[in-house]
Scaffold this active site. Structure first.
Site, PDB file in Angstrom:
ATOM      1  N   GLY A  16      -3.537  12.117  14.096  1.00  0.00           N
ATOM      2  CA  GLY A  16      -4.592  11.808  15.059  1.00  0.00           C
ATOM      3  C   GLY A  16      -5.250  10.479  14.707  1.00  0.00           C
ATOM      4  CG  PHE A  17      -9.251   7.845  15.948  1.00  0.00           C
ATOM      5  CD1 PHE A  17      -8.939   6.528  15.646  1.00  0.00           C
ATOM      6  CD2 PHE A  17     -10.597   8.202  16.057  1.00  0.00           C
ATOM      7  CE1 PHE A  17      -9.944   5.582  15.427  1.00  0.00           C
ATOM      8  CE2 PHE A  17     -11.605   7.267  15.851  1.00  0.00           C
ATOM      9  CZ  PHE A  17     -11.279   5.961  15.527  1.00  0.00           C
ATOM     10  CE  LYS A  39      -0.411  23.640  19.256  1.00  0.00           C
ATOM     11  NZ  LYS A  39      -1.556  24.419  19.784  1.00  0.00           N
ATOM     12  CG  ASP A  64      -1.143  25.926  15.828  1.00  0.00           C
ATOM     13  OD1 ASP A  64      -2.267  25.722  15.358  1.00  0.00           O
ATOM     14  OD2 ASP A  64      -0.943  26.441  16.944  1.00  0.00           O
ATOM     15  CB  THR A 103      -7.406  24.199  17.441  1.00  0.00           C
ATOM     16  OG1 THR A 103      -6.097  24.345  17.982  1.00  0.00           O
ATOM     17  CG2 THR A 103      -7.390  23.112  16.375  1.00  0.00           C
ATOM     18  CB  THR A 128     -18.799  16.381  14.436  1.00  0.00           C
ATOM     19  OG1 THR A 128     -19.598  15.633  15.342  1.00  0.00           O
ATOM     20  CG2 THR A 128     -18.824  17.837  14.911  1.00  0.00           C
ATOM     21  CG  ASP A 129     -23.202  13.024  14.621  1.00  0.00           C
ATOM     22  OD1 ASP A 129     -22.268  13.397  15.358  1.00  0.00           O
ATOM     23  OD2 ASP A 129     -23.813  11.952  14.803  1.00  0.00           O
ATOM     24  CB  ALA A 153     -21.295  20.671  19.326  1.00  0.00           C
ATOM     25  CE  LYS A 156     -15.189  19.582  13.841  1.00  0.00           C
ATOM     26  NZ  LYS A 156     -13.828  19.410  13.229  1.00  0.00           N
ATOM     27  CE  LYS A 191     -12.169  12.358  21.873  1.00  0.00           C
ATOM     28  NZ  LYS A 191     -11.805  12.414  20.487  1.00  0.00           N
ATOM     29  N   PRO A 276     -22.533  17.770  31.881  1.00  0.00           N
ATOM     30  CG  PRO A 276     -21.373  19.676  32.586  1.00  0.00           C
ATOM     31  CD  PRO A 276     -21.229  18.207  32.389  1.00  0.00           C
TER      32      PRO A 276
HETATM   33  P1  NAD Z   1      -7.981  13.312  17.389  1.00  0.00           P
HETATM   34  O1  NAD Z   1      -8.162  14.166  18.608  1.00  0.00           O
HETATM   35  O2  NAD Z   1      -7.630  11.880  17.539  1.00  0.00           O
HETATM   36  O3  NAD Z   1      -6.869  13.966  16.446  1.00  0.00           O
HETATM   37  C1  NAD Z   1      -6.769  15.337  16.203  1.00  0.00           C
HETATM   38  C2  NAD Z   1      -5.394  15.602  15.572  1.00  0.00           C
HETATM   39  O4  NAD Z   1      -5.316  17.017  15.290  1.00  0.00           O
HETATM   40  C3  NAD Z   1      -4.220  15.261  16.486  1.00  0.00           C
HETATM   41  O5  NAD Z   1      -3.232  14.576  15.774  1.00  0.00           O
HETATM   42  C4  NAD Z   1      -3.712  16.627  16.947  1.00  0.00           C
HETATM   43  O6  NAD Z   1      -2.305  16.641  17.219  1.00  0.00           O
HETATM   44  C5  NAD Z   1      -4.054  17.492  15.740  1.00  0.00           C
HETATM   45  N1  NAD Z   1      -4.210  18.914  16.095  1.00  0.00           N
HETATM   46  C6  NAD Z   1      -4.928  19.443  17.121  1.00  0.00           C
HETATM   47  N2  NAD Z   1      -4.817  20.786  17.119  1.00  0.00           N
HETATM   48  C7  NAD Z   1      -4.043  21.105  16.046  1.00  0.00           C
HETATM   49  C8  NAD Z   1      -3.584  22.330  15.500  1.00  0.00           C
HETATM   50  N3  NAD Z   1      -3.885  23.507  16.080  1.00  0.00           N
HETATM   51  N4  NAD Z   1      -2.818  22.291  14.393  1.00  0.00           N
HETATM   52  C9  NAD Z   1      -2.478  21.118  13.818  1.00  0.00           C
HETATM   53  N5  NAD Z   1      -2.864  19.928  14.300  1.00  0.00           N
HETATM   54  C10 NAD Z   1      -3.651  19.921  15.400  1.00  0.00           C
HETATM   55  O7  NAD Z   1      -9.312  13.512  16.559  1.00  0.00           O
HETATM   56  P2  NAD Z   1     -10.158  12.514  15.640  1.00  0.00           P
HETATM   57  O8  NAD Z   1     -11.088  11.762  16.490  1.00  0.00           O
HETATM   58  O9  NAD Z   1      -9.244  11.791  14.711  1.00  0.00           O
HETATM   59  O10 NAD Z   1     -11.032  13.565  14.806  1.00  0.00           O
HETATM   60  C11 NAD Z   1     -10.535  14.097  13.568  1.00  0.00           C
HETATM   61  C12 NAD Z   1     -11.574  15.038  13.001  1.00  0.00           C
HETATM   62  O11 NAD Z   1     -12.799  14.344  12.803  1.00  0.00           O
HETATM   63  C13 NAD Z   1     -11.899  16.229  13.901  1.00  0.00           C
HETATM   64  O12 NAD Z   1     -12.056  17.372  13.092  1.00  0.00           O
HETATM   65  C14 NAD Z   1     -13.208  15.837  14.561  1.00  0.00           C
HETATM   66  O13 NAD Z   1     -13.964  16.969  14.909  1.00  0.00           O
HETATM   67  C15 NAD Z   1     -13.846  15.028  13.456  1.00  0.00           C
HETATM   68  N6  NAD Z   1     -14.806  14.005  13.897  1.00  0.00           N
HETATM   69  C16 NAD Z   1     -14.444  13.078  14.838  1.00  0.00           C
HETATM   70  C17 NAD Z   1     -15.366  12.097  15.220  1.00  0.00           C
HETATM   71  C18 NAD Z   1     -15.017  11.059  16.265  1.00  0.00           C
HETATM   72  O14 NAD Z   1     -15.920  10.356  16.747  1.00  0.00           O
HETATM   73  N7  NAD Z   1     -13.764  10.867  16.618  1.00  0.00           N
HETATM   74  C19 NAD Z   1     -16.631  12.063  14.639  1.00  0.00           C
HETATM   75  C20 NAD Z   1     -16.960  13.028  13.664  1.00  0.00           C
HETATM   76  C21 NAD Z   1     -16.030  13.988  13.298  1.00  0.00           C
HETATM   77  P1  TYD Z   2     -17.344  10.460  23.558  1.00  0.00           P
HETATM   78  O1  TYD Z   2     -16.453   9.347  23.108  1.00  0.00           O
HETATM   79  O2  TYD Z   2     -16.766  11.517  24.442  1.00  0.00           O
HETATM   80  O3  TYD Z   2     -18.036  11.097  22.273  1.00  0.00           O
HETATM   81  P2  TYD Z   2     -19.176  12.246  22.155  1.00  0.00           P
HETATM   82  O4  TYD Z   2     -19.406  12.890  23.456  1.00  0.00           O
HETATM   83  O5  TYD Z   2     -18.512  13.151  21.186  1.00  0.00           O
HETATM   84  O6  TYD Z   2     -20.395  11.549  21.633  1.00  0.00           O
HETATM   85  O7  TYD Z   2     -18.559   9.837  24.353  1.00  0.00           O
HETATM   86  C1  TYD Z   2     -19.476   8.937  23.736  1.00  0.00           C
HETATM   87  C2  TYD Z   2     -20.643   8.741  24.679  1.00  0.00           C
HETATM   88  O8  TYD Z   2     -20.179   8.114  25.875  1.00  0.00           O
HETATM   89  C3  TYD Z   2     -21.260  10.063  25.118  1.00  0.00           C
HETATM   90  O9  TYD Z   2     -22.679   9.890  25.238  1.00  0.00           O
HETATM   91  C4  TYD Z   2     -20.665  10.306  26.501  1.00  0.00           C
HETATM   92  C5  TYD Z   2     -20.472   8.900  27.025  1.00  0.00           C
HETATM   93  N1  TYD Z   2     -19.350   8.737  27.979  1.00  0.00           N
HETATM   94  C6  TYD Z   2     -19.567   8.127  29.231  1.00  0.00           C
HETATM   95  O10 TYD Z   2     -20.703   7.719  29.565  1.00  0.00           O
HETATM   96  N2  TYD Z   2     -18.507   7.993  30.068  1.00  0.00           N
HETATM   97  C7  TYD Z   2     -17.257   8.441  29.757  1.00  0.00           C
HETATM   98  O11 TYD Z   2     -16.327   8.304  30.595  1.00  0.00           O
HETATM   99  C8  TYD Z   2     -17.048   9.043  28.468  1.00  0.00           C
HETATM  100  C9  TYD Z   2     -15.699   9.539  28.052  1.00  0.00           C
HETATM  101  C10 TYD Z   2     -18.138   9.164  27.607  1.00  0.00           C
END
Ligand code: NAD
Ligand code: TYD
Length: 340
Positions: A16-17, A39, A64, A103, A128-129, A153, A156, A191, A276
């Protein structure tokens, strides 16, 4: 040479990211064996691991985290686990909450159970926060109550409760990180920041939910990964650590900066019906993590410029992610969002 901290590390969600950046970091840190369990949902891709997939110290397993047999195979012989695997998009959680429970809650429990049986020395759960809910003033501390307000949320927060329960009930050495909104290369284009960049690069509007004055604290992905690594090495089991930067920005301001960086038409910023239960503001106090020696290194200006440059140069990567699945989701999420 310094002894490596871990012999074999399991990274779930490593395709993932954030997980893919973390895999690069731990390979650079010299961890002798890195196992990735992912997965490969719509959000994961082996292309996120380009350049390291064939690394001799990396083993990739498609599987998974909710499948005990797949997890048992992946965790065998590991001395530490870092759990990034999750369903991560709030908007999708509003459309399909059950997938998030499966998941994020059940999967995390399966992973905790198998890690306990394997006798790992450290289990870091990436949270996550958003578990604090909206923080209208000040900054959340690790001891604050969890008040999640959307299904992502909530899932998590539930996962964290299981993680800490495994610490209290079975002495599994669990650590939790609570990172704020993260951005950078390889983030899926649904995102907010990559959606805005790739829409602008395609001449499409950037949808802003409601008034766009919701605030997020933005963390560059490499800073997030260094924070997770710091907690894995030096954190106290049984404790949570916030990861923040203090670089809060309203969404509208972020969109305007992206328009300026891309020299795009400002009229492409379009307000649409709000999400919402949209949390108005997130903010964390990360002094506990600072005491372990971590500080963010990439400013928002620098991180945003790097991210824009990356997406500009990697049309091949993001156009492949904006596939049919993306189009289906996009239609479903944005179709009925007329201007408020
Ligand atoms: P992402 O959606 O880019 O990646 C998630 C990865 O998990 C993917 O590669 C997906 O294939 C894998 N995955 C999903 N379900 C699975 C399963 N059942 N079994 C095995 N693999 C599975 O997510 P991300 O943005 O890289 O976030 C990674 C972690 O960090 C998450 O736990 C997320 O809650 C947390 N997090 C993300 C952010 C953010 O802003 N992106 C901020 C704080 C915390
Ligand atoms: P997001 O990347 O979905 O992260 P999170 O909801 O987990 O904070 O969204 C970041 C912020 O951007 C959130 O306040 C929702 C807003 N947003 C939009 O205004 N338009 C969009 O199309 C998306 C995806 C998010």
């Amino acid at each position: 040479m310094r002894q490596p901290a871990f012999r074999r590390l399991l990274v779930t969600g490593g395709a993932g990211f954030i997980g893919s950046h973390f895999v690069r970091l731990v390979l650079d840190q010299g961890v002798p064996e890195v196992v990735v369990l992912d997965k490969l949902t719509y959000a994961g891709s082996l292309r996120n691991l380009e350049g390291v997939l064939e690394h001799p110290r990396l083993r990739f397993l498609q599987g998974d985290i909710a499948d005990p047999a797949a997890v048992a195979e992946a965790v065998a012989g590991c001395d530490a686990v870092v759990n990034f695997a999750a369903e991560t998009h709030v908007d999708r959680s509003l459309l399909e909450p059950a997938a998030f429970v499966r998941t994020n809650v059940w999967g995390t429990m399966v992973l905790l159970e198998q890690a306990l049986r394997a006798g790992v020395r450290r289990f870091l759960h990436v949270s996550t926060d958003e578990v604090y809910g909206e923080v209208l003033a000040g900054a959340a501390r690790e001891t604050d109550p969890l008040r999640p307000r959307n299904p992502y949320a909530a899932s998590k927060a539930a996962a964290e409760h299981f993680a800490f329960a495994y610490r209290e009930s079975y002495q599994l050495p669990v650590l939790v990180t609570r990172g704020c909104n993260t951005y950078g290369p390889y983030q899926h284009p649904e995102k907010f920041i990559p959606l805005a960049i790739t829409n602008l690069l395609s001449g499409q509007p950037v949808p802003i939910y409601g008034d766009g004055l919701q605030e997020r604290d933005w963390l560059y992905v490499e800073d997030h990964c260094r924070a997770v690594w710091t907690v894995l090495l030096y954190g106290n089991p049984g404790e949570a650590y916030n990861i923040g930067t203090g670089q809060h920005r309203p969404n509208l301001e972020v969109a305007r900066r992206l328009v300026a960086l891309l020299d795009a038409d400002p009229s492409l910023i379009v307000h649409v019906t709000d999400r919402p239960g949209h949390d108005r503001r997130y903010a964390v106090d990360w002094s506990k993590l600072a005491a372990l020696g971590w500080a963010p290194q990439v400013s928002f200006d620098e991180g945003l410029a790097r991210t824009v440059a990356w997406y500009r140069s990697r049309v091949d990567w993001w156009s492949a992610r904006r596939d049919e699945t993306f189009a289906e989701y996009y239609a479903r999420n944005y179709r009925n969002r007329a201007a408020p």
